[in-house]
Scaffold this motif. Structure first.
Motif, PDB file in Angstrom:
ATOM      1  N   PHE A 135      23.827  58.457  46.465  1.00 13.97           N
ATOM      2  CA  PHE A 135      23.815  57.051  46.486  1.00 13.97           C
ATOM      3  C   PHE A 135      22.545  56.652  47.108  1.00 13.97           C
ATOM      4  CE2 PHE A 135      28.273  57.960  47.234  1.00 13.97           C
ATOM      5  CZ  PHE A 135      28.906  57.377  46.021  1.00 13.97           C
ATOM      6  N   THR A 136      22.035  55.559  46.762  1.00 10.53           N
ATOM      7  CA  THR A 136      20.597  55.070  46.866  1.00 10.53           C
ATOM      8  C   THR A 136      20.621  54.134  48.271  1.00 10.53           C
ATOM      9  OG1 THR A 136      20.976  53.139  45.708  1.00 10.53           O
ATOM     10  CG2 THR A 136      19.912  55.054  44.346  1.00 10.53           C
ATOM     11  N   TYR A 137      21.895  53.777  48.821  1.00  9.85           N
ATOM     12  CA  TYR A 137      21.881  53.041  49.854  1.00  9.85           C
ATOM     13  C   TYR A 137      23.154  53.491  50.767  1.00  9.85           C
ATOM     14  CZ  TYR A 137      21.690  48.830  52.917  1.00  9.85           C
ATOM     15  OH  TYR A 137      21.392  48.157  54.080  1.00  9.85           O
ATOM     16  N   ASP A 138      23.108  53.338  52.106  1.00 10.76           N
ATOM     17  CA  ASP A 138      24.097  54.110  52.977  1.00 10.76           C
ATOM     18  C   ASP A 138      25.367  53.022  53.007  1.00 10.76           C
ATOM     19  OD1 ASP A 138      23.068  51.944  54.485  1.00 10.76           O
ATOM     20  OD2 ASP A 138      22.727  53.017  56.325  1.00 10.76           O
ATOM     21  N   ARG A 139      25.337  51.917  52.710  1.00 14.83           N
ATOM     22  CA  ARG A 139      26.475  50.875  52.315  1.00 14.83           C
ATOM     23  C   ARG A 139      26.961  50.945  50.906  1.00 14.83           C
ATOM     24  NH1 ARG A 139      29.019  50.540  57.392  1.00 14.83           N
ATOM     25  NH2 ARG A 139      29.422  48.160  57.042  1.00 14.83           N
ATOM     26  N   LEU A 140      28.296  50.787  50.964  1.00 10.61           N
ATOM     27  CA  LEU A 140      28.274  50.582  49.266  1.00 10.61           C
ATOM     28  C   LEU A 140      30.003  49.748  49.121  1.00 10.61           C
ATOM     29  CD1 LEU A 140      28.095  51.432  46.192  1.00 10.61           C
ATOM     30  CD2 LEU A 140      29.608  53.187  46.634  1.00 10.61           C
ATOM     31  N   LEU A 141      29.940  48.742  48.432  1.00  7.09           N
ATOM     32  CA  LEU A 141      31.032  48.000  48.332  1.00  7.09           C
ATOM     33  C   LEU A 141      32.081  48.453  47.074  1.00  7.09           C
ATOM     34  CD1 LEU A 141      32.235  45.246  49.546  1.00  7.09           C
ATOM     35  CD2 LEU A 141      31.335  44.048  47.608  1.00  7.09           C
ATOM     36  N   VAL A 142      33.158  48.975  47.574  1.00  9.16           N
ATOM     37  CA  VAL A 142      33.912  49.576  46.309  1.00  9.16           C
ATOM     38  C   VAL A 142      35.251  48.930  46.245  1.00  9.16           C
ATOM     39  CG1 VAL A 142      35.033  51.919  45.477  1.00  9.16           C
ATOM     40  CG2 VAL A 142      32.637  51.540  47.033  1.00  9.16           C
ATOM     41  N   ASN A 143      35.975  48.950  44.999  1.00 10.83           N
ATOM     42  CA  ASN A 143      37.325  48.469  44.767  1.00 10.83           C
ATOM     43  C   ASN A 143      38.072  49.665  45.059  1.00 10.83           C
ATOM     44  OD1 ASN A 143      35.500  46.961  42.396  1.00 10.83           O
ATOM     45  ND2 ASN A 143      37.312  45.512  43.267  1.00 10.83           N
ATOM     46  N   MET A 144      38.898  49.715  46.578  1.00 10.56           N
ATOM     47  CA  MET A 144      39.634  50.656  46.582  1.00 10.56           C
ATOM     48  C   MET A 144      40.821  50.443  47.335  1.00 10.56           C
ATOM     49  SD  MET A 144      39.387  54.057  46.672  1.00 10.56           S
ATOM     50  CE  MET A 144      37.548  54.220  46.485  1.00 10.56           C
ATOM     51  N   GLY A 145      41.232  49.261  47.898  1.00 11.20           N
ATOM     52  CA  GLY A 145      42.109  49.063  48.846  1.00 11.20           C
ATOM     53  C   GLY A 145      43.497  48.781  48.064  1.00 11.20           C
ATOM     54  N   THR A 146      44.723  48.930  48.645  1.00  7.81           N
ATOM     55  CA  THR A 146      46.064  48.607  48.283  1.00  7.81           C
ATOM     56  C   THR A 146      46.823  47.948  49.156  1.00  7.81           C
ATOM     57  OG1 THR A 146      45.999  50.333  46.494  1.00  7.81           O
ATOM     58  CG2 THR A 146      47.912  49.162  46.882  1.00  7.81           C
ATOM     59  N   MET A 147      47.408  46.559  48.591  1.00  4.52           N
ATOM     60  CA  MET A 147      48.187  45.981  49.555  1.00  4.52           C
ATOM     61  C   MET A 147      49.436  45.429  48.874  1.00  4.52           C
ATOM     62  SD  MET A 147      47.231  42.969  52.022  1.00  4.52           S
ATOM     63  CE  MET A 147      46.790  41.661  50.691  1.00  4.52           C
ATOM     64  N   THR A 148      50.632  45.366  49.659  1.00  5.65           N
ATOM     65  CA  THR A 148      51.699  44.871  49.064  1.00  5.65           C
ATOM     66  C   THR A 148      52.370  43.691  49.854  1.00  5.65           C
ATOM     67  OG1 THR A 148      53.343  46.392  50.587  1.00  5.65           O
ATOM     68  CG2 THR A 148      52.639  47.161  48.417  1.00  5.65           C
ATOM     69  N   ASN A 149      52.865  42.832  49.037  1.00  5.32           N
ATOM     70  CA  ASN A 149      53.581  41.542  49.766  1.00  5.32           C
ATOM     71  C   ASN A 149      55.036  41.320  49.145  1.00  5.32           C
ATOM     72  OD1 ASN A 149      51.228  40.112  51.278  1.00  5.32           O
ATOM     73  ND2 ASN A 149      50.331  40.741  49.469  1.00  5.32           N
ATOM     74  N   MET A 150      55.777  41.109  49.872  1.00  9.49           N
ATOM     75  CA  MET A 150      57.332  40.471  49.214  1.00  9.49           C
ATOM     76  C   MET A 150      57.670  39.440  50.414  1.00  9.49           C
ATOM     77  SD  MET A 150      59.901  41.562  51.569  1.00  9.49           S
ATOM     78  CE  MET A 150      60.968  41.750  50.641  1.00  9.49           C
TER      79      MET A 150
END
Length: 377
Positions: free
Chosen positions: A32-47
């Protein structure tokens, strides 16, 4: 709906899963070109569910009373915050601190609420305090039984509750008698915790007299006081509350009363918002060694004013100079010796009487009233 629609009940249940939540990860350079990366990764549930009940309880010619109650429950879980992006593993710390506490003398291991996979968002992840020793130090339990106390994020900590309420309650009432009407609204939240960092900080005797402390601090720990500051579940308290949100009283002038051709009616009302909040006050007062008060004396009020001066950043020498201490307040500091060269004193040898300035608004209303000694009128 039942009883000719005078009673209505609604029940809703929901469950959802949110995926591809954004999180910032530390990544290698290259690829990667920079040491920090914003990624769509997390999963959360709500009930959860929501129950609403509304009814016309009383309905007569001159008087009506109806009320509605709303109750809801929610459960949240952070399922996943790690994964793979373009063949590169994206991982995070096992315990991610999202809120910390700043206090005098607290320089490390000050995380309070965390993101942890498999737990609700914003859980309290804290060391467990089993008591306070003879020297006023917190006794922290060795949760992993390795013979060493480690209050770091990966050390002797455990999940102690959550910051987000589990239950919510809403309750409204409305009354009408002839031309008069009255409506009220109550709201509440339950099942969550609050970290009382204020009490933790202001009960630390080791900060005195450099910083202000609560007047009852020296009575904690069987009169030995607390001479330590450390994050733990000792200061974790119930956050349940019920709020009287508003009340509105009104009167309607009808067309027959007004006898105006182009006006059908006029409604006048008086409303009060955020009237009061009911919470677990006794638990908080118990932490600062103060008993619940059913009656207030003048000395109680003057003591509270002294504490207000402390909150405003006024040091004890300044408090002595501009006002003085009531005997009950001085008793709380018996045996506390101050640095004479800094203008402080020993409470065992001197006593004071409180004298506060009379507000200018009061003086202006009563020209015969003289300002208290030591203050300019």
């Amino acid at each position: 709906s039942m009883f000719k629609q005078r009673l209505n009940v609604t029940f809703d249940w929901y469950t959802s899963e949110t995926s591809d939540m954004l999180y910032t990860y530390t990544v290698p350079v290259p690829p990667f070109t920079y040491d920090r990366l914003l990624v769509n990764m997390g999963t959360m549930t709500n009930m959860g569910f929501e129950l609403a009940v509304r009814g016309d309880i009383i309905k007569t010619k001159d008087f009506t009373f109806n009320s509605g109650l709303n109750f809801s429950y929610q459960k949240n879980k952070l399922k996943k915050l790690s994964g793979t992006y373009k063949g590169q593993p994206m991982t995070t710390s096992e315990h991610i601190s999202v809120a910390t506490v700043g206090a005098a003398g607290l320089v490390h291991n000050n995380g309070v609420t965390y993101l942890i996979e498999g737990q609700p968002v914003g859980v309290f992840y804290l060391p467990h305090c089993t008591g306070i020793d003879e020297n006023g130090q917190y006794i922290i339990e060795d949760l992993d039984d390795n013979g060493t106390i480690d209050t770091g994020d990966s050390g002797d900590r455990k999940v102690c509750g959550q910051a987000i309420p589990k239950y919510f309650l809403g309750w409204d009432m409305s009354f009408k008698y002839k031309n008069w009407d009255l409506s009220m609204q109550f709201n509440g939240a339950f099942g969550h915790k609050i970290y009382n960092a204020t009490s933790m900080t202001l009960n630390n005797m080791s900060n005195f007299p450099t910083y202000n402390i609560l007047s009852g601090a020296q009575h904690l720990n069987n009169g030995k006081g607390i001479h330590d500051v450390q994050i733990s579940d000792y200061w974790l308290e119930k956050g349940d509350y019920m709020n009287f949100e508003y009340a509105s009283l009104g009167y309607t002038f009808t067309k027959d009363m007004l006898k105006w051709k182009f006006i059908n009616n006029i409604h006048l009302s008086l409303s009060v918002n955020n009237i009061c909040t009911l919470t677990i006050v006794n638990e908080v007062r118990g932490r600062v060694a103060a008993t619940p008060r059913t009656e207030l004396t003048l000395n109680d009020i003057l003591d509270e004013r002294m504490l207000e001066l402390a909150w405003e950043g006024v040091r004890r020498p300044d408090q002595i100079r501009f006002c003085t201490f009531t005997e009950p307040t001085a008793d709380r500091f018996k045996g506390v010796t101050h640095n004479a060269s800094a203008g402080d004193y020993n409470d065992d040898t001197q006593g004071y009487t409180v004298v506060y300035p009379i507000p200018y608004a009061v003086l202006n209303l009563n020209k015969k009233l003289d300002q208290n000694p030591g203050y300019t009128k």
